[in-house]
Design an enzyme around this catalytic site. Structure first.
Site, PDB file in Angstrom:
ATOM      1  N   ASP A 177      35.475  12.567  -8.074  1.00 43.42           N
ATOM      2  CA  ASP A 177      34.547  12.072  -7.049  1.00 43.42           C
ATOM      3  C   ASP A 177      33.076  12.306  -7.375  1.00 43.42           C
ATOM      4  O   ASP A 177      32.231  11.512  -6.971  1.00 43.42           O
ATOM      5  CB  ASP A 177      34.832  12.675  -5.669  1.00 43.42           C
ATOM      6  CG  ASP A 177      36.195  12.323  -5.128  1.00 43.42           C
ATOM      7  OD1 ASP A 177      36.825  11.382  -5.666  1.00 43.42           O
ATOM      8  OD2 ASP A 177      36.665  12.988  -4.203  1.00 43.42           O
TER       9      ASP A 177
ATOM     10  N   ASP B 211      40.115  19.958   3.330  1.00 41.47           N
ATOM     11  CA  ASP B 211      41.371  19.235   3.178  1.00 41.47           C
ATOM     12  C   ASP B 211      42.208  19.692   1.985  1.00 41.47           C
ATOM     13  O   ASP B 211      43.378  19.347   1.898  1.00 41.47           O
ATOM     14  CB  ASP B 211      41.112  17.731   3.104  1.00 41.47           C
ATOM     15  CG  ASP B 211      40.266  17.327   1.906  1.00 41.47           C
ATOM     16  OD1 ASP B 211      39.696  18.210   1.245  1.00 41.47           O
ATOM     17  OD2 ASP B 211      40.170  16.113   1.641  1.00 41.47           O
TER      18      ASP B 211
END
Length: 737
Positions: free
Chosen positions: A442, A64
């Protein structure tokens, strides 16, 4: 005692000064660099994986924000296909489609979001080189719904004919191998147009072409298209090559993922939302070539609350009737994978009998739990040449097995060699200990003892999913401090930590409540933390700045330092800190271990220092202290760089014609990301910024998505570069090896 500490500093400075002078005297040379990924092992969201039906062992992976990869069976690794790309938006891959007849040809739809450029990329050499065709319709490779697809489809009977389902502007077709595109006015869903806010549309989520409806050289007649926009109908079918379309009955859910098997049977995964998060429910349907549909949702999924949806759908070309589906957003029971070998008549849940070996990528244990099935599962594929070889993608890795045909325990291993797809927020290279310590988005961050091995997680107690700032003590580099933010739904006791063993173990840093009414300003991760050269003093840039000189046991208010302003420690003098007061246009210095700050002359600096006040908790500091000389400072104001050798009393311009975006310091050199003469790249100066040489090249651009750069204080010429999507790199001059 202060006099003794300063004496030690003076001796160290005298020893290091000849090296710095020697480096400054050299002429600047253009140096070719060798670039190598710092190994983590994937790390980010890969929305889908696609096997080539034309050649065994050939597969493509789309990510992505980190571009696309191709599996090379001979090298046994994934090869990045867009490292030479310099357009940031093209690293968000909306869809990928290998030619079903010619294994050398592959197509990609690239575009990060609705506000960024979009293009079709075409390759005739398996992605080694690309022809880029900008297109008028927007894409969303990094938007919600990126787990749908595939939106791009190649007609297996006439391979120069392609279809693309856009998010915002209906269905498009190309008859010249993707060089030009026309919108199909006959398609019933014209599109909702580009969104006016950051929200996106699902649009035409997938296109599936039935090869049985045509013949070699004659275009296929039967085409399916799924729609993921609000409306009464979500599945459409054409029996005349796309000239006319008819709605096909199905559930009142978004048609998210669709694949067609060799008999012409269409399998569709439905979802209530775009995902990859926030999906409430879903379904699985099969449609025979006549268009008759049947709900074949696994009963075991319904029995556990019908939670989440099905974004993973795969069929086996070798075994008609064999289909696999995987869930997403099934939080209470955990995501899983079901397999049917009788056209959906019965299903076997393989999640319960699965186990995962992450010994080669131990970073996956960063959340403090075992290797579970995964999250954000949207990519699922069965090898067209081996029905036992099944792979699925998650928000952090790619898992593969060769044992799905059995009935016993299924062993999954990460299939990630060569993939590095992470967002780096910050990094430091200390003067001792591990060569690199990183702050990730993350994944928290890691201590990289070996740059070529996946790190084990140590950023725990406290755990922060995002590490926003790291600092080390220049004379005691085993002392590391960090601050970060937490997006996961778990208790939050602290957002800062201190380590005295090089980042291997940590203790929480807790500040006293402040303000009226009192509140814990240290819990949100907004404020960077700094540590003195000897590791004894810590300063936190909270709205009321705080200082501790006993390892965090006691705190007091810093005098003279504005709220929210980051303090920067001199790397050799434990008593000295610096800061930039943007509001008053002043450089500040502390000579009492951050108890108080006062303005210093700062001659030759611009009157307006507002550009030096970078905003946001993930912003890199615009002020840095050299690791090898006390009183040596570098300051970036806008795109201009300044240098001081006298503790900030005077500065000299150090840009050398380079428009600087990011910079970092190393042994006898400064590194920068910037533009000179219209060329944007990574640069090095060994003469205090008077001249610069470019050290990247046109094959190493990584989408131009740079987040942080730093040199190594112990290894001359070594540079570390953190990207937004392609992980971290270390670079060395070729002649130095």
């Amino acid at each position: 005692m202060p006099g003794k500490r300063l004496g030690i500093v003076a001796i160290i400075a005298m020893m290091m000064a000849p090296l710095a002078v020697q480096g400054a005297a050299r002429s600047q040379d253009a140096v070719r660099y060798r670039w190598t990924n710092v190994k983590v092992g994937a790390g980010g969201y890969a929305p889908n994986i696609v096997f080539s039906p034309a050649e065994r062992g050939l597969a493509y992976l789309r990510t992505d924000m980190g571009g696309a990869y191709r599996w090379d069976g001979k090298e046994r690794r994934w090869l990045p296909l867009q490292d030479g790309n310099a357009t940031p938006s093209y690293m968000g891959i909306e869809s990928i489609a290998p030619d079903p007849r010619n294994p050398d040809i592959v197509y990609m739809a690239a575009g990060m979001n609705a506000r960024a450029p979009a293009a079709m990329l075409r390759s005739a050499d398996r992605g080694r080189t690309w022809r880029t065709t900008p297109v008028p319709f927007a894409m969303g490779g990094n938007e919600d719904g990126r787990g749908f697809g595939e939106r791009l489809a190649v007609d297996p009977n006439r391979t120069r004919r392609l279809f693309f389902g856009s998010r915002h502007d209906g269905l498009w077709r190309s008859d010249d191998a993707g060089a030009t595109w026309v919108k199909l006015a006959s398609f019933p869903v014209a599109g909702l147009g580009r969104p006016v806010s950051r929200k996106t549309h699902g649009g035409v989520a997938f296109v599936a072409i039935d090869a049985n409806s045509g013949s070699a050289g004659a275009p296929s007649r039967r085409i399916w298209a799924g729609v993921a926009d609000p409306g009464a109908e979500h599945l459409y079918r054409s029996d005349d090559g796309g000239e006319t379309w008819a709605a096909v009955p199905g559930p009142s859910l978004l048609a998210a993922k669709g694949v067609i098997d060799r008999r012409g049977v269409l399998w569709v995964g439905y979802a209530s939302g775009l995902g990859p998060s926030g999906i409430k429910t879903g379904a699985v349907w099969r449609y025979d070539p006549s268009g008759r549909g049947l709900d074949v949702t696994p009963p075991g999924w319904r029995d556990t609350g019908a939670e989440g949806a099905f974004l993973g759908v795969a069929v086996s070309p070798m075994l008609p009737g064999t289909v696999a589906v995987s869930t997403v957003d099934r939080y209470r029971h955990g995501d899983s994978l079901w397999v049917s070998r009788d056209d959906g008549g019965s299903w076997n849940d393989v999640g319960a009998r699965s186990r995962r070996d992450v010994s080669q990528t131990p970073f996956l244990l960063h959340e403090g739990k075992g290797a579970d099935f995964g999250h954000w599962i949207s990519g699922l594929a069965i090898d067209p040449f081996d029905p036992g070889h099944v792979v699925y993608t998650t928000g952090a890795t790619v898992y593969a097995t060769h044992g799905l045909r059995g009935t016993g325990t299924i062993d999954w291993v990460p299939w990630t060699r060569g993939i590095e797809q992470t967002a780096i927020i910050t990094l430091v290279s200390p003067t001792g200990g591990a060569p690199l310590i990183s702050g990730f988005g993350d994944l928290a961050g890691f201590v990289h003892e070996d740059l070529d091995r996946s790190p084990r997680p140590t950023f725990v107690d406290p755990y922060m999913s995002n590490t926003n700032a790291i600092d080390y003590a220049g004379l005691a580099p085993n002392v590391i401090v960090r601050s970060g933010s937490l997006y996961l739904d778990r208790p939050r006791h602290a957002s800062m930590g201190r380590s005295e063993d090089g980042g291997r173990t940590w203790t929480e840093i807790v500040l006293p409540p402040m303000g009226n009414p009192p509140r814990r300003e240290d819990l949100n991760g907004d404020w960077p933390i700094s540590v003195s050269a000897d590791g004894k003093t810590m300063v936190v840039a909270t709205p009321v700045p705080q200082v501790s000189q006993d390892g965090g046991r006691h705190w007091s208010v810093v005098r003279g330092l504005p709220g929210g302003v980051r303090a920067v420690a001199d790397k050799l003098d434990p008593l000295v800190f610096y800061a930039v007061d943007v509001a008053r246009g002043k450089l500040l210095v502390s000579r009492d271990a951050a108890i108080s700050f006062a303005p210093v002359t700062g001659r030759n600096l611009p009157a307006d220092l507002a550009p030096a006040g970078r905003q946001g908790r993930e912003a890199q500091s615009s002020l840095l202290a050299a690791p090898d000389r006390t009183g040596t400072l570098w300051l970036q104001a806008g795109t201009r760089l300044f240098y001081s050798a006298d503790g900030g009393t005077t500065f000299a311009a150090a840009g050398g014609g380079l428009e600087v975006e990011l910079f970092g310091l190393g042994r006898n050199g400064v590194f920068a990301v910037g533009t000179r003469g219209g060329v944007r790249g990574v640069w090095r100066s060994i003469d205090r910024g008077r001249t610069w040489g470019r050290i990247d090249d046109d094959a190493h651009r990584w989408g131009g998505r740079y987040r942080v750069v730093s040199g190594d204080p112990r290894r001359e010429g070594r540079v570390y570069l953190g990207t937004d999507g392609r992980g971290m790199f270390y670079g060395d001059p070729v002649e130095a090896r």
